[in-house]
Write a protein that holds these residues in place. Structure first.
Motif, mmCIF file in Angstrom:
data_model
loop_
_atom_site.group_PDB
_atom_site.id
_atom_site.type_symbol
_atom_site.label_atom_id
_atom_site.label_comp_id
_atom_site.label_asym_id
_atom_site.label_seq_id
_atom_site.Cartn_x
_atom_site.Cartn_y
_atom_site.Cartn_z
ATOM 1 N N TYR A 41 5.551 -4.344 -6.150
ATOM 2 C CA TYR A 41 4.194 -4.348 -5.595
ATOM 3 C C TYR A 41 4.145 -5.249 -4.371
ATOM 4 C CZ TYR A 41 3.678 -8.691 -8.331
ATOM 5 O OH TYR A 41 3.839 -9.947 -8.870
ATOM 6 N N ALA A 42 3.179 -4.976 -3.508
ATOM 7 C CA ALA A 42 3.081 -5.738 -2.268
ATOM 8 C C ALA A 42 1.645 -5.760 -1.766
ATOM 9 C CB ALA A 42 3.978 -5.111 -1.206
ATOM 10 N N ALA A 43 1.369 -6.748 -0.936
ATOM 11 C CA ALA A 43 0.075 -6.856 -0.260
ATOM 12 C C ALA A 43 0.311 -6.794 1.239
ATOM 13 C CB ALA A 43 -0.612 -8.157 -0.624
ATOM 14 N N PHE A 44 -0.586 -6.129 1.913
ATOM 15 C CA PHE A 44 -0.540 -6.024 3.365
ATOM 16 C C PHE A 44 -1.879 -6.512 3.906
ATOM 17 C CE2 PHE A 44 2.187 -2.826 1.446
ATOM 18 C CZ PHE A 44 3.406 -3.185 1.985
ATOM 19 N N PRO A 81 -6.419 -11.369 -6.786
ATOM 20 C CA PRO A 81 -6.774 -10.912 -8.137
ATOM 21 C C PRO A 81 -6.146 -9.561 -8.491
ATOM 22 C CG PRO A 81 -8.722 -11.735 -7.000
ATOM 23 C CD PRO A 81 -7.624 -11.660 -5.984
ATOM 24 N N LEU A 82 -6.104 -8.640 -7.529
ATOM 25 C CA LEU A 82 -5.469 -7.334 -7.765
ATOM 26 C C LEU A 82 -3.985 -7.482 -8.070
ATOM 27 C CD1 LEU A 82 -6.765 -4.837 -5.037
ATOM 28 C CD2 LEU A 82 -7.054 -4.674 -7.497
ATOM 29 N N LEU A 83 -3.301 -8.317 -7.308
ATOM 30 C CA LEU A 83 -1.873 -8.520 -7.516
ATOM 31 C C LEU A 83 -1.599 -9.185 -8.860
ATOM 32 C CD1 LEU A 83 -0.776 -9.695 -3.949
ATOM 33 C CD2 LEU A 83 -0.552 -7.411 -4.955
ATOM 34 N N THR A 84 -2.436 -10.141 -9.232
ATOM 35 C CA THR A 84 -2.282 -10.810 -10.530
ATOM 36 C C THR A 84 -2.464 -9.807 -11.663
ATOM 37 O OG1 THR A 84 -3.046 -12.905 -9.586
ATOM 38 C CG2 THR A 84 -3.199 -12.660 -11.990
ATOM 39 N N THR A 129 10.541 -16.599 -3.315
ATOM 40 C CA THR A 129 11.534 -16.408 -4.369
ATOM 41 C C THR A 129 10.958 -16.085 -5.737
ATOM 42 O OG1 THR A 129 11.571 -18.791 -4.754
ATOM 43 C CG2 THR A 129 13.206 -17.905 -3.220
ATOM 44 N N ASP A 130 9.644 -16.105 -5.893
ATOM 45 C CA ASP A 130 9.070 -15.738 -7.192
ATOM 46 C C ASP A 130 7.693 -15.110 -7.027
ATOM 47 O OD1 ASP A 130 6.904 -17.777 -7.493
ATOM 48 O OD2 ASP A 130 8.555 -19.187 -7.657
ATOM 49 N N HIS A 131 7.224 -14.493 -8.097
ATOM 50 C CA HIS A 131 5.963 -13.752 -8.071
ATOM 51 C C HIS A 131 4.771 -14.668 -7.797
ATOM 52 C CE1 HIS A 131 7.286 -9.785 -10.029
ATOM 53 N NE2 HIS A 131 8.374 -10.458 -9.726
ATOM 54 N N ASP A 132 4.747 -15.841 -8.421
ATOM 55 C CA ASP A 132 3.624 -16.759 -8.207
ATOM 56 C C ASP A 132 3.490 -17.125 -6.731
ATOM 57 O OD1 ASP A 132 2.831 -16.923 -10.913
ATOM 58 O OD2 ASP A 132 4.333 -18.471 -11.310
ATOM 59 N N LYS A 138 -4.525 -4.797 4.915
ATOM 60 C CA LYS A 138 -5.709 -4.030 4.532
ATOM 61 C C LYS A 138 -5.619 -3.381 3.161
ATOM 62 C CE LYS A 138 -6.975 -3.120 9.243
ATOM 63 N NZ LYS A 138 -7.486 -2.228 10.226
ATOM 64 N N GLN A 139 -4.464 -3.466 2.503
ATOM 65 C CA GLN A 139 -4.307 -2.787 1.218
ATOM 66 C C GLN A 139 -3.139 -3.366 0.442
ATOM 67 O OE1 GLN A 139 -3.649 1.118 2.703
ATOM 68 N NE2 GLN A 139 -1.492 0.795 3.106
ATOM 69 N N CYS A 140 -3.023 -2.924 -0.793
ATOM 70 C CA CYS A 140 -1.893 -3.274 -1.651
ATOM 71 C C CYS A 140 -1.134 -1.995 -1.966
ATOM 72 C CB CYS A 140 -2.367 -3.886 -2.962
ATOM 73 S SG CYS A 140 -3.198 -5.462 -2.777
ATOM 74 N N GLY A 141 0.082 -2.155 -2.442
ATOM 75 C CA GLY A 141 0.876 -0.992 -2.808
ATOM 76 C C GLY A 141 1.650 -1.220 -4.080
ATOM 77 N N LEU A 142 1.815 -0.157 -4.846
ATOM 78 C CA LEU A 142 2.681 -0.123 -6.024
ATOM 79 C C LEU A 142 3.812 0.824 -5.673
ATOM 80 C CD1 LEU A 142 3.436 -0.594 -9.024
ATOM 81 C CD2 LEU A 142 1.917 1.327 -9.577
ATOM 82 N N TYR A 143 5.056 0.366 -5.836
ATOM 83 C CA TYR A 143 6.215 1.156 -5.430
ATOM 84 C C TYR A 143 7.088 1.478 -6.631
ATOM 85 C CZ TYR A 143 4.275 -0.121 -1.094
ATOM 86 O OH TYR A 143 3.368 -0.268 -0.080
ATOM 87 N N VAL A 144 7.325 2.764 -6.831
ATOM 88 C CA VAL A 144 8.081 3.276 -7.971
ATOM 89 C C VAL A 144 9.016 4.381 -7.470
ATOM 90 C CG1 VAL A 144 6.297 2.677 -9.672
ATOM 91 C CG2 VAL A 144 6.215 4.892 -8.534
#
Length: 118
Positions: A57-60, A20-23, A5-8, A62-68
């Motif tokens: 943004y999301a983490a999988f 660290p990348l997501l932060t 329910t939240d980013h943290d 093997k990678q992360c993603g930025l969605y716009v």
């Protein structure tokens, strides 16, 4: 990942190597979109207003993603490719070895906001 329910909580539940990348990405989006709300839509964290998501943004595994917005991706296709990143219609994937730059995050977020008209 369980429904969060939240980013943290989302970042804490992500694979350790991506936290660290997501932060950092969260902070970059907050800086680029200072008046936007933090929200969770479609089980991923993002920034927007009400039900309008400007950037997520999301983490999988093997990678992360930025969605716009897709117009934002189209506008910066060359810059995304020049950075060695992979783009889809609505996202850019990256990893700790090939992170997305703060400058590109800002450009994509602002273009996505303009596309949504919010």
């Amino acid at each position: 990942m369980a429904k969060l329910t939240d980013h943290d909580a989302y970042i804490a539940a992500a694979p350790e190597q991506f936290r660290p990348l997501l932060t950092q990405l969260r902070a970059q989006l907050a800086q680029a979109l200072p008046d936007a709300e933090e929200l969770i839509m479609y089980d991923i964290p993002g920034f927007g207003f009400g039900k309008s998501v400007i950037a997520g943004y999301a983490a999988f595994s093997k990678q992360c993603g930025l969605y716009v917005g897709k117009d934002a991706i189209a506008l910066f296709t060359d810059e995304i490719a020049a950075a060695g990143l992979k783009a889809t219609k609505t996202g850019v994937t990256f990893s700790p070895r090939k992170p997305i730059s703060a400058e590109l995050v800002t450009k994509l977020a602002l273009a996505s906001r303009k596309e949504l008209g919010v």
